[in-house]
Design a protein around this motif. Structure first.
Motif, PDB file in Angstrom:
ATOM      1  N   TYR A 101      41.191  43.447  50.011  1.00 22.46           N
ATOM      2  CA  TYR A 101      41.450  43.588  48.523  1.00 22.46           C
ATOM      3  C   TYR A 101      42.446  42.667  48.267  1.00 22.46           C
ATOM      4  CZ  TYR A 101      42.899  45.083  43.955  1.00 22.46           C
ATOM      5  OH  TYR A 101      43.100  45.139  42.647  1.00 22.46           O
ATOM      6  N   GLN A 102      42.195  41.644  47.273  1.00 22.54           N
ATOM      7  CA  GLN A 102      43.117  40.714  46.879  1.00 22.54           C
ATOM      8  C   GLN A 102      43.787  41.253  45.529  1.00 22.54           C
ATOM      9  OE1 GLN A 102      45.118  38.559  48.521  1.00 22.54           O
ATOM     10  NE2 GLN A 102      43.555  38.523  50.268  1.00 22.54           N
ATOM     11  N   PRO A 103      45.211  41.918  45.341  1.00 22.22           N
ATOM     12  CA  PRO A 103      45.549  42.435  44.072  1.00 22.22           C
ATOM     13  C   PRO A 103      45.633  41.133  43.080  1.00 22.22           C
ATOM     14  CG  PRO A 103      47.298  42.408  45.465  1.00 22.22           C
ATOM     15  CD  PRO A 103      46.143  41.937  46.286  1.00 22.22           C
ATOM     16  N   PRO A 104      44.858  41.130  41.863  1.00 19.44           N
ATOM     17  CA  PRO A 104      45.007  40.277  40.721  1.00 19.44           C
ATOM     18  C   PRO A 104      46.563  39.977  40.545  1.00 19.44           C
ATOM     19  CG  PRO A 104      43.351  41.710  40.389  1.00 19.44           C
ATOM     20  CD  PRO A 104      43.917  42.589  41.583  1.00 19.44           C
ATOM     21  N   THR A 105      47.240  41.068  40.450  1.00 16.05           N
ATOM     22  CA  THR A 105      48.759  41.039  40.044  1.00 16.05           C
ATOM     23  C   THR A 105      49.520  40.337  40.947  1.00 16.05           C
ATOM     24  OG1 THR A 105      48.973  43.332  40.928  1.00 16.05           O
ATOM     25  CG2 THR A 105      48.672  43.265  38.592  1.00 16.05           C
ATOM     26  N   GLY A 106      48.964  40.011  42.024  1.00 20.78           N
ATOM     27  CA  GLY A 106      49.740  39.156  42.937  1.00 20.78           C
ATOM     28  C   GLY A 106      49.736  37.652  42.784  1.00 20.78           C
ATOM     29  N   SER A 107      48.854  37.476  41.595  1.00 19.74           N
ATOM     30  CA  SER A 107      48.438  35.953  41.067  1.00 19.74           C
ATOM     31  C   SER A 107      49.738  35.616  40.021  1.00 19.74           C
ATOM     32  CB  SER A 107      47.270  35.967  40.798  1.00 19.74           C
ATOM     33  OG  SER A 107      47.216  34.936  39.616  1.00 19.74           O
ATOM     34  N   LEU A 108      50.270  34.724  40.051  1.00 19.60           N
ATOM     35  CA  LEU A 108      51.278  34.428  38.803  1.00 19.60           C
ATOM     36  C   LEU A 108      50.491  34.128  37.627  1.00 19.60           C
ATOM     37  CD1 LEU A 108      54.134  33.951  38.024  1.00 19.60           C
ATOM     38  CD2 LEU A 108      54.064  31.686  38.883  1.00 19.60           C
ATOM     39  N   SER A 109      49.111  33.887  37.852  1.00 22.41           N
ATOM     40  CA  SER A 109      48.281  33.328  36.723  1.00 22.41           C
ATOM     41  C   SER A 109      48.166  34.595  35.748  1.00 22.41           C
ATOM     42  CB  SER A 109      47.056  32.803  37.371  1.00 22.41           C
ATOM     43  OG  SER A 109      47.294  31.788  37.840  1.00 22.41           O
ATOM     44  N   THR A 110      47.655  35.637  36.545  1.00 23.28           N
ATOM     45  CA  THR A 110      47.572  36.846  36.041  1.00 23.28           C
ATOM     46  C   THR A 110      48.671  37.546  35.272  1.00 23.28           C
ATOM     47  OG1 THR A 110      45.928  37.341  37.796  1.00 23.28           O
ATOM     48  CG2 THR A 110      46.496  39.487  36.099  1.00 23.28           C
ATOM     49  N   THR A 111      49.930  37.467  36.063  1.00 20.29           N
ATOM     50  CA  THR A 111      50.967  38.051  35.368  1.00 20.29           C
ATOM     51  C   THR A 111      51.536  37.417  34.350  1.00 20.29           C
ATOM     52  OG1 THR A 111      52.510  36.662  37.215  1.00 20.29           O
ATOM     53  CG2 THR A 111      51.818  39.090  37.328  1.00 20.29           C
ATOM     54  N   ALA A 112      51.615  35.967  34.392  1.00 17.06           N
ATOM     55  CA  ALA A 112      51.564  35.158  33.218  1.00 17.06           C
ATOM     56  C   ALA A 112      50.768  35.604  31.926  1.00 17.06           C
ATOM     57  CB  ALA A 112      51.490  33.736  33.438  1.00 17.06           C
ATOM     58  N   ALA A 113      49.395  35.870  32.264  1.00 18.17           N
ATOM     59  CA  ALA A 113      48.364  35.845  31.189  1.00 18.17           C
ATOM     60  C   ALA A 113      48.843  37.346  30.565  1.00 18.17           C
ATOM     61  CB  ALA A 113      47.208  36.165  31.714  1.00 18.17           C
ATOM     62  N   LEU A 114      49.284  38.322  31.401  1.00 18.66           N
ATOM     63  CA  LEU A 114      49.621  39.739  30.882  1.00 18.66           C
ATOM     64  C   LEU A 114      51.079  39.421  29.971  1.00 18.66           C
ATOM     65  CD1 LEU A 114      48.991  41.913  33.705  1.00 18.66           C
ATOM     66  CD2 LEU A 114      47.552  41.609  31.806  1.00 18.66           C
ATOM     67  N   ALA A 115      51.784  38.581  30.562  1.00 15.81           N
ATOM     68  CA  ALA A 115      53.278  38.190  29.964  1.00 15.81           C
ATOM     69  C   ALA A 115      52.946  37.635  28.642  1.00 15.81           C
ATOM     70  CB  ALA A 115      54.021  37.499  30.722  1.00 15.81           C
ATOM     71  N   LEU A 116      51.885  36.566  28.595  1.00 15.01           N
ATOM     72  CA  LEU A 116      51.650  35.828  27.454  1.00 15.01           C
ATOM     73  C   LEU A 116      50.971  37.141  26.341  1.00 15.01           C
ATOM     74  CD1 LEU A 116      50.119  32.635  28.695  1.00 15.01           C
ATOM     75  CD2 LEU A 116      52.153  32.875  27.266  1.00 15.01           C
ATOM     76  N   CYS A 117      50.087  37.906  26.959  1.00 19.44           N
ATOM     77  CA  CYS A 117      49.626  38.743  25.867  1.00 19.44           C
ATOM     78  C   CYS A 117      50.784  39.627  25.257  1.00 19.44           C
ATOM     79  CB  CYS A 117      48.633  39.715  26.673  1.00 19.44           C
ATOM     80  SG  CYS A 117      47.209  39.108  26.951  1.00 19.44           S
ATOM     81  N   VAL A 118      51.748  39.977  26.041  1.00 17.27           N
ATOM     82  CA  VAL A 118      52.990  40.727  25.612  1.00 17.27           C
ATOM     83  C   VAL A 118      53.811  39.803  24.394  1.00 17.27           C
ATOM     84  CG1 VAL A 118      55.171  41.830  26.129  1.00 17.27           C
ATOM     85  CG2 VAL A 118      53.119  42.054  27.679  1.00 17.27           C
ATOM     86  N   PHE A 119      53.707  38.515  25.144  1.00 16.02           N
ATOM     87  CA  PHE A 119      54.347  37.660  24.114  1.00 16.02           C
ATOM     88  C   PHE A 119      53.959  37.596  22.713  1.00 16.02           C
ATOM     89  CE2 PHE A 119      55.411  33.198  22.733  1.00 16.02           C
ATOM     90  CZ  PHE A 119      56.662  33.229  22.791  1.00 16.02           C
TER      91      PHE A 119
END
Lengths: 224, 263
Positions: A101-119
């Motif tokens: 399994y590869q955690p999606p949260t291990g991708s900066l793209s995912t965390t950036a997407a989530l952070a953008l959502c928060v933004f």
């Protein structure tokens, strides 16, 4: 050995790429949605509950309580956004114990997407609560000279949110991978268990910080 | 480059889809269920609270009623006790009265029996004494007791004081010449005539009518009665002292007996 699951590409046509991040995100989504659907098909209002319903009620109530504690407001309007953030990040991180399994949260793209959502969510809730002008006024506080610093602070905390989660999860996965090559027995198991704890804590940190950012925007409006 | 902007966009879309789906399949049903249950619990709670209030009110009412009942019970008991006490006193009083009456009746009866006894005793004594005297007189003087009684009676008339004779004559006049000679035995016509002649001779009477009667109660005696005076000789006079002696003796004896029984 990849530093981010974005680089594991299963299928690609021109700019359209199907990488491990997206695929495992779908897996996590499928588990969450199917699990929820299966449990909430037959909900009971009677005191006698099924175990799964009980578990889901506890999770939802816990999230509600955390939102209430962090924001001091009624959690109803924040629950879908904050709850989804927490559940997605938490499950993504917990599933790291599954081999391959590869955690999606291990991708900066995912965390950036989530952070953008928060933004986006911060002004979204702020404007909805007090209006556009009321929200924008907070960037001029305490003086208009502070406007650039306020904007920089807004952006930087979002970037820090994304990078913190990414860094923690990516480092955990990398650490396990490196340890597996060095000490293949026992020790990686401990580290992986430790990784789960770190994953849950990071999910909690990401979610609570998001809630605090949203709530602080709303509180700032109220003060003006 | 760590950030793949296509992936970022895809993840944003994925996140929004997940948000929508979880809202649809998780949050809304769960929150709705929790709210419904909460409402039910609150409804049950309110109902229970109302019922508890009602129960408290009923309990307080029941306590008040119980207290009233206790008071009534106490009152009734007190009245009953007082009534019982009163009845008891009345019964005791009644019993005492009855006992007193019975005692009085008994004492009266005893007195009557005593009187009867004394009367019988007196008569028996008199008869016995009379009989003894008669025999003694016959044996000693060869005389009849009745004749001796008449002799003594006539002797008494003969020895009357002048004032006494005068008083008798006056009383004969007042009684319109009615003279009665009462004896305990039958007087023969000769004796009657003798007495009439003797009275005339003594100037006690002239031609007045003399009535002779017999009275057994005299035991042995003879008397001359006018309306205001009496000249008599009666053996009972001799017995009177004896009777008084016996009466006193039995009275003292009875008293001692009663005192002994009382102890």
């Amino acid at each position: 050995m990849e530093i981010t699951p974005d680089n594991i590409i299963y299928w690609q046509r021109e700019w359209l790429t199907l990488n491990a991040t997206i695929v495992f995100t779908w897996v996590v989504m499928a588990i969450l949605v199917l699990g929820s659907w299966l449990v909430t098909r037959n909900l009971s209002v009677k005191p006698k509950l099924s175990r799964w319903q009980n578990a889901l009620e506890i999770i939802v109530e816990t999230i509600n309580n955390q939102i209430r504690d962090a924001s001091g407001r009624e959690p109803t309007q924040f629950l879908p956004f904050i709850g989804t953030l927490f559940l997605f990040i938490c499950l993504s991180n917990i599933l790291t114990i599954v081999p391959g399994y590869q955690p999606p949260t291990g991708s900066l793209s995912t965390t950036a997407a989530l952070a953008l959502c928060v933004f986006v969510a911060v002004p979204w809730f702020g404007i909805r609560d007090r209006g556009l002008i009321g929200y924008l006024k907070q960037y001029l506080q305490p003086t208009p000279f502070m406007l650039p610093f306020n904007i920089i602070g807004e952006i930087s905390r979002i970037i820090s949110l994304a990078i913190r989660l990414f860094g923690n999860i990516m480092s955990g996965s990398l650490l396990v991978a490196i340890l597996l090559s060095l000490v293949p027995l026992f020790f990686p198991v401990v580290m992986q268990a430790f990784g789960i704890v770190v994953g849950v804590i990071q999910a909690y940190v990401f979610t609570i910080l998001s809630m605090v950012y949203i709530a602080s925007g709303m509180r700032a409006q109220r003060k003006t | 480059m760590l950030i793949n902007w296509f992936t970022v966009a895809a993840q944003i879309i994925n996140f929004l889809i997940l948000l929508f789906l979880l809202k649809r399949f998780l949050y809304e049903p769960i929150v709705k269920t929790i709210d419904t249950r909460q409402q039910k619990i609150e409804a049950s709670w309110n109902k229970a609270r109302k019922e508890q209030e009602i129960a408290k009110q009923e309990a307080s009412l029941a306590i008040e009623k119980q207290q009233e009942l206790d008071l009534q019970k106490e009152k009734i008991l007190t009245e009953a006790r007082e009534k019982a006490e009163q009845t008891r006193k009345e019964l005791i009083q009644q019993a005492r009265s009855e006992v007193q009456a019975m005692q009085e009746e008994w004492e009266k009866s005893l007195d009557r029996q005593q009187d009867l006894f004394y009367e019988n005793l007196r008569q028996q004594l008199a008869r016995q004494s009379l009989e003894i005297t008669r025999r003694a007189l016959q044996d000693l003087a060869n005389a009849k007791l009745e004749q001796q009684a008449i002799s003594v009676f006539l002797n008494r008339l003969q020895n009357l004081e002048e004032s006494e004779t005068k008083q008798i004559v006056e009383s004969i006049k007042n009684s319109s010449g009615n003279l009665v000679v009462t004896s305990s035995f039958e007087l023969s016509p000769q004796v009657r005539q003798y007495i009439i002649n003797f009275l005339k001779k003594q100037n006690i009477m002239n031609d007045e009518k003399v009535t002779f009667t017999i009275n057994n109660n005299l035991i042995l005696g003879i008397s001359l009665n006018t309306s205001g005076s009496e000249i008599a000789w009666n053996f009972a006079d001799y017995l009177q002292n004896l009777e008084e002696y016996y009466f006193q003796y039995f009275k003292d004896f009875n008293k001692k007996e009663r005192e002994h029984e009382g102890k």
